[in-house]
Structures are given as structure tokens and as C-alpha cells.
Design a protein around this motif. Sequence first.
Motif, PDB file in Angstrom:
ATOM      1  N   HIS A 188     117.100  -1.507  48.816  1.00 15.87           N
ATOM      2  CA  HIS A 188     117.007  -2.948  49.001  1.00 15.87           C
ATOM      3  C   HIS A 188     116.904  -3.688  47.671  1.00 15.87           C
ATOM      4  N   SER A 189     117.161  -4.978  47.733  1.00 15.57           N
ATOM      5  CA  SER A 189     116.956  -5.856  46.587  1.00 15.57           C
ATOM      6  C   SER A 189     115.473  -6.198  46.516  1.00 15.57           C
ATOM      7  N   LEU A 190     114.828  -5.814  45.416  1.00 20.92           N
ATOM      8  CA  LEU A 190     113.386  -5.993  45.262  1.00 20.92           C
ATOM      9  C   LEU A 190     113.107  -7.045  44.190  1.00 20.92           C
ATOM     10  N   LEU A 191     112.262  -7.999  44.541  1.00 21.22           N
ATOM     11  CA  LEU A 191     111.920  -9.097  43.637  1.00 21.22           C
ATOM     12  C   LEU A 191     110.574  -8.798  42.990  1.00 21.22           C
ATOM     13  N   GLY A 192     110.538  -8.735  41.653  1.00 20.43           N
ATOM     14  CA  GLY A 192     109.311  -8.357  40.974  1.00 20.43           C
ATOM     15  C   GLY A 192     109.005  -9.231  39.775  1.00 20.43           C
ATOM     16  N   PHE A 193     107.830  -8.988  39.194  1.00 23.12           N
ATOM     17  CA  PHE A 193     107.352  -9.758  38.051  1.00 23.12           C
ATOM     18  C   PHE A 193     107.834  -9.145  36.745  1.00 23.12           C
ATOM     19  N   TRP A 212     102.925   1.785  45.600  1.00 27.04           N
ATOM     20  CA  TRP A 212     104.326   2.084  45.303  1.00 27.04           C
ATOM     21  C   TRP A 212     104.785   1.172  44.174  1.00 27.04           C
ATOM     22  N   THR A 213     105.156   1.781  43.052  1.00 28.93           N
ATOM     23  CA  THR A 213     105.626   0.996  41.915  1.00 28.93           C
ATOM     24  C   THR A 213     107.125   0.782  42.059  1.00 28.93           C
ATOM     25  N   ILE A 214     107.520  -0.467  42.141  1.00 30.39           N
ATOM     26  CA  ILE A 214     108.927  -0.781  42.351  1.00 30.39           C
ATOM     27  C   ILE A 214     109.664  -0.928  41.020  1.00 30.39           C
ATOM     28  N   VAL A 215     110.968  -0.759  41.079  1.00 30.48           N
ATOM     29  CA  VAL A 215     111.862  -1.115  39.973  1.00 30.48           C
ATOM     30  C   VAL A 215     112.582  -2.380  40.420  1.00 30.48           C
ATOM     31  N   PRO A 216     112.195  -3.556  39.905  1.00 36.64           N
ATOM     32  CA  PRO A 216     112.752  -4.810  40.422  1.00 36.64           C
ATOM     33  C   PRO A 216     114.260  -4.919  40.217  1.00 36.64           C
ATOM     34  N   THR A 217     114.924  -5.417  41.226  1.00 39.56           N
ATOM     35  CA  THR A 217     116.338  -5.767  41.103  1.00 39.56           C
ATOM     36  C   THR A 217     116.481  -7.092  40.373  1.00 39.56           C
ATOM     37  N   LEU A 218     115.499  -7.969  40.614  1.00 38.92           N
ATOM     38  CA  LEU A 218     115.489  -9.296  40.017  1.00 38.92           C
ATOM     39  C   LEU A 218     114.050  -9.605  39.631  1.00 38.92           C
ATOM     40  N   MET A 219     113.838 -10.073  38.389  1.00 38.60           N
ATOM     41  CA  MET A 219     112.491 -10.318  37.893  1.00 38.60           C
ATOM     42  C   MET A 219     112.284 -11.791  37.538  1.00 38.60           C
ATOM     43  N   THR A 225     108.484 -18.771  41.536  1.00 37.94           N
ATOM     44  CA  THR A 225     109.919 -18.492  41.438  1.00 37.94           C
ATOM     45  C   THR A 225     110.301 -17.373  42.386  1.00 37.94           C
ATOM     46  N   LEU A 226     109.498 -16.321  42.437  1.00 32.97           N
ATOM     47  CA  LEU A 226     109.776 -15.202  43.339  1.00 32.97           C
ATOM     48  C   LEU A 226     109.696 -15.647  44.799  1.00 32.97           C
ATOM     49  N   ARG A 227     108.746 -16.521  45.103  1.00 31.10           N
ATOM     50  CA  ARG A 227     108.651 -17.038  46.475  1.00 31.10           C
ATOM     51  C   ARG A 227     109.923 -17.782  46.857  1.00 31.10           C
ATOM     52  N   GLN A 228     110.390 -18.643  45.976  1.00 32.16           N
ATOM     53  CA  GLN A 228     111.599 -19.403  46.264  1.00 32.16           C
ATOM     54  C   GLN A 228     112.807 -18.480  46.429  1.00 32.16           C
ATOM     55  N   LEU A 229     112.877 -17.436  45.618  1.00 27.53           N
ATOM     56  CA  LEU A 229     113.966 -16.465  45.742  1.00 27.53           C
ATOM     57  C   LEU A 229     113.905 -15.755  47.097  1.00 27.53           C
ATOM     58  N   ALA A 230     112.699 -15.378  47.510  1.00 34.72           N
ATOM     59  CA  ALA A 230     112.547 -14.708  48.806  1.00 34.72           C
ATOM     60  C   ALA A 230     112.940 -15.647  49.947  1.00 34.72           C
ATOM     61  N   LEU A 231     112.527 -16.907  49.859  1.00 34.66           N
ATOM     62  CA  LEU A 231     112.890 -17.884  50.895  1.00 34.66           C
ATOM     63  C   LEU A 231     114.405 -18.080  50.968  1.00 34.66           C
ATOM     64  N   ALA A 232     115.069 -17.928  49.815  1.00 35.35           N
ATOM     65  CA  ALA A 232     116.527 -18.082  49.765  1.00 35.35           C
ATOM     66  C   ALA A 232     117.262 -16.824  50.201  1.00 35.35           C
ATOM     67  N   GLY A 233     116.511 -15.778  50.579  1.00 33.94           N
ATOM     68  CA  GLY A 233     117.140 -14.555  51.071  1.00 33.94           C
ATOM     69  C   GLY A 233     117.617 -13.617  49.986  1.00 33.94           C
ATOM     70  N   ALA A 234     117.004 -13.708  48.782  1.00 30.71           N
ATOM     71  CA  ALA A 234     117.464 -12.885  47.662  1.00 30.71           C
ATOM     72  C   ALA A 234     116.890 -11.475  47.683  1.00 30.71           C
ATOM     73  N   GLY A 235     115.856 -11.224  48.486  1.00 32.15           N
ATOM     74  CA  GLY A 235     115.314  -9.876  48.511  1.00 32.15           C
ATOM     75  C   GLY A 235     113.918  -9.816  49.093  1.00 32.15           C
ATOM     76  N   ILE A 236     113.277  -8.652  48.893  1.00 33.77           N
ATOM     77  CA  ILE A 236     111.927  -8.382  49.399  1.00 33.77           C
ATOM     78  C   ILE A 236     110.944  -8.602  48.258  1.00 33.77           C
ATOM     79  N   VAL A 237     109.792  -9.182  48.585  1.00 36.79           N
ATOM     80  CA  VAL A 237     108.830  -9.566  47.555  1.00 36.79           C
ATOM     81  C   VAL A 237     107.429  -9.191  48.005  1.00 36.79           C
ATOM     82  N   CYS A 238     106.508  -9.079  47.062  1.00 34.93           N
ATOM     83  CA  CYS A 238     105.098  -8.838  47.378  1.00 34.93           C
ATOM     84  C   CYS A 238     104.284  -9.960  46.747  1.00 34.93           C
ATOM     85  N   LEU A 239     103.691 -10.813  47.597  1.00 35.07           N
ATOM     86  CA  LEU A 239     102.986 -11.989  47.097  1.00 35.07           C
ATOM     87  C   LEU A 239     101.666 -12.179  47.837  1.00 35.07           C
TER      88      LEU A 239
END
Length: 301
Positions: A188-193, A212-219, A225-239
Motif C-alpha cells: 500500500h501507499s503509506l504516508l509518513g513523517f 511496525w516501522t513503515i517505509v513511507p511512500t510519501l513523507m 499535511t499528512l491528514r490532508q493527503l489521507a483525506l484526498a485518498g493518497a494513502g494510509i496514515v497513522c495520526l
Amino acid sequence: MQTTLDELQALTRVIDAGSISAAAEQSGQTTSGVSRALGRLERKLGVTLIRRTTRRLELTEEGEVFLAQARRILASVDEAEELMAVRRERPAGRLRVDTASPFMLHVVVPLVADFRARYPDIQLELHSSDRIIDLIEQRTDVALRIGNLQDSSLHARALASSRVRVLASPDYLARHGVPATVESLAGHSLLGFSQPEHLNRWPLRHAFGDSWTIVPTLMASSGETLRQLALAGAGIVCLSDFMTCADRDEGALVQVLAEHTREERQPIHAVYYRNTTLASRIACLLDFLGERLPASGWAAT
């Protein structure tokens, strides 16, 4: 030919603002008025306090020594005025607050109207920063920090805590499928810091541990910013819940891997310096937040 408080304030405002014009704008004065006040101060002292060039202002050695004393004098005047306000049971003065932009937007801003109604003589000055700041250097009275605190000389007061969840938009899940296992996140597309790295350790139980340590697809550096990306359907996030509670209530974000998620809560503290008696304006804010934050929906779930 005694120095006036207006002249001391002109010096400190110019140094803090970085230019005479910026200091004038912030204080509601004219540029020429601030410049004249500096000129009078230098003539009275018989020294040059600031070197002026076309690009910048720079304190002379005498200016550095005098500025330190000027700040102490102004701080003493502020303290004296505040003591009088306390005697009238009306806390007053400027209160500078700093916190990360998501917490400012989702938690602090909605509470400002109630705080001002309760303490009309306290002048709030709100600053957003997604990094740890030096309170003295930034002239900040209180910083609101999310997460575990590092050891420091600061005083801290625990205010609340906020749970962390793994989330995605219904649109993203419809297009890419719902992950059934923690290991399946790899597809999956993972959104990270981008920083700090520990925020990319998600509280997910799996065969080899409980994180679980992720390797972000998009940082991104900001949780908003990550919240807005998740709302736009860009990937899975942990917030944290404090910024996504309303999204989940509205169905804009849904929790994934709930059965694999370990309950993890981010502590929220107010940190501040306290050399002597705590200023009443700071105590008012701490008591107000200590009352309101635990009652928030995100703090109770």
C-alpha cells in the motif's frame, strides 16, 4: 535626559522584529517614529547601539550589553503591572503560546473564544511550529507538546492524552483494498513523517512484535499535511485522535487494522520556565486547558 520606557521598547522591538519597519508595523507606530526613538536613546547614552546597513541591523557590543538590561527592566515593569492586575483579580498581559500547527488548528483555536471571554485582559499571541523551540530564545511563555518529553530544565504539566490510530479514506480503500494483515501494508501507499523517525513506528501487533516501522511512500514534516493527503485518498496514515476525531465521526477517514492495533496514547503537556512565582496569566491558561482538554471527545476515547 533620562531614558524612557518607550525608547527601551523601541530597541527591543526592532531587534525582535529584525527591522525598524517591521517593528513599527507590529507596534502600530510609524517607521520614522521608531527610528527617532532609537536615535534619542543612542544620543542619551552617547554610544551606537545598532549598526545599520542596507540589508540588516546588527547590535554593537555596547548594544548587546544594553539590550540585556533593557529586557530586564521591561520584564520588571510587566511583572509590576501584572501584580497590580492580580490584586484586582483580573490577570493581564501578553501570553505567548507555541505548539505544533495541527494541535493549534484542531485544539487550541476552537478554545480561544472561551478563554478570551473568561480572561479579557490577557492578550494571546499564538505561534505554530512543528519543531522543538527554545522558549527563552523565542520569547515563549508556554509550549504545548505532544508525545513523550525529553529530559530538560523545563517545568511540565500533563494536560491530556490522545490515542493514535491507522486510518485511510473510504475512497483509497475502495481503489486499493482493505489491508487484512500488518504485513500486507507493504503493498500500500503509506504516508509518513520526514522527522522525527519514531513517528513512523505504528502501534500494530504482528508476529515479531507490537510495533511496525513503515517505509513511507510519501513523507511530510507536518501531521496536518499528512491528514490532508489521507483525506484526498493518497494513502494510509497513522495520526492522533485530536486531529482526526471529526474525520472519523463524519466517515471521511476510517480505521484500518483495528484488531491488530495496540492502544497507544500520546501524552500532551504544557511546558514552561518557572524561576519564581508562576505568572498568573500562565497559571490561568494551564488551569483552563487542564479543565477543557480532558473533556474533549478525542481525549476520552
